[in-house]
Design a protein around this motif. Sequence first.
Motif, PDB file in Angstrom:
ATOM      1  N   SER A 263       0.940   3.343  -3.444  1.00 16.77           N
ATOM      2  CA  SER A 263       1.150   4.400  -4.442  1.00 16.77           C
ATOM      3  C   SER A 263       0.771   5.761  -3.881  1.00 16.77           C
ATOM      4  N   LEU A 264       1.122   6.797  -4.615  1.00 23.02           N
ATOM      5  CA  LEU A 264       0.750   8.153  -4.216  1.00 23.02           C
ATOM      6  C   LEU A 264      -0.767   8.309  -4.255  1.00 23.02           C
ATOM      7  N   LYS A 265      -1.392   7.681  -5.219  1.00 21.42           N
ATOM      8  CA  LYS A 265      -2.848   7.755  -5.354  1.00 21.42           C
ATOM      9  C   LYS A 265      -3.552   7.155  -4.145  1.00 21.42           C
ATOM     10  N   ASP A 266      -2.958   6.133  -3.547  1.00 20.06           N
ATOM     11  CA  ASP A 266      -3.564   5.486  -2.377  1.00 20.06           C
ATOM     12  C   ASP A 266      -3.740   6.458  -1.212  1.00 20.06           C
ATOM     13  N   LEU A 267      -2.920   7.506  -1.185  1.00 20.84           N
ATOM     14  CA  LEU A 267      -3.013   8.471  -0.090  1.00 20.84           C
ATOM     15  C   LEU A 267      -4.303   9.274  -0.132  1.00 20.84           C
ATOM     16  N   THR A 268      -4.982   9.255  -1.267  1.00 16.98           N
ATOM     17  CA  THR A 268      -6.227  10.028  -1.414  1.00 16.98           C
ATOM     18  C   THR A 268      -7.459   9.216  -1.022  1.00 16.98           C
TER      19      THR A 268
END
Length: 278
Positions: free
Chosen positions: A152-157
Amino acid sequence: MIRSARSRTLQLAVGGTAVLLAVSACSSSSSDKSSSSPSTSASSASSASSASKISGTVTVFAAASLKEGFTALGKEFEAAHPGTNVTFNFGGSDVLAASITSGAPADVFAAASPKTMKTVTDAKDATGTPVTFARNQLEIATPPGNPKKIASLKDLTKSGLKVALCAKTVPCGAAAQNALTASNLKLTPVSYEADVKSALTKVELKEVDASVVYKTDVKAAGGKVDGVEFPESAKVINNYPIVLLKDAPDATAAKAFIALVESAEGTKVLTTAGFLNP
């Protein structure tokens, strides 16, 4: 009485002959005009064909993400118009726009966003109104096998994850920032890249764990990267406009190339490369 009758008969015969000769002459004249008509038409058609022949070099400044699709269209154009040559300058749309407004000679500009196109139109360096010819959507690129299991996009953080993004002034970077902001996510990348191809290369070389690029770039990379879709990308799709530039060195050929890009064949080539319909 007999002599008078003979005289009238002779006059009628001579008059009839004159009429026949006149009719024959008219018929011959009409026939001559008819036979010369095809030659005249052929000459006109030849002149029209010569006038419409396209030649010369078309210089196209285009967003880096268009490299594969436009290269294919350039070859099609050259094949359809022998004697023409299409040259490309691919790069970040913001950098290309700045080059154009600084006087770089070019015929066509194809940007990855209306905002970067506006830089050129506001400077009055374009002729006519830009037309959207394609759209593109973001995707996360990871090394083959997705070793960090990014989903997910959140995983990039996640802490310790190395991520590369396009510069914020580049359309792909601006779109990524918009997606992060809309999701209330903060991400500090290890690098900001000048264009989307540079961001993709970071992943291909395994210098980073992930990068936010376009679907078209993931597709073009083939097995060199894996792609991870994320729903937030649907809200930040980029429109791609194209326009003829003012004082284009070869405007006639440039218009023909733009027509190809906007045609059904152009759309087919671009959608095959992963772009969305305009």
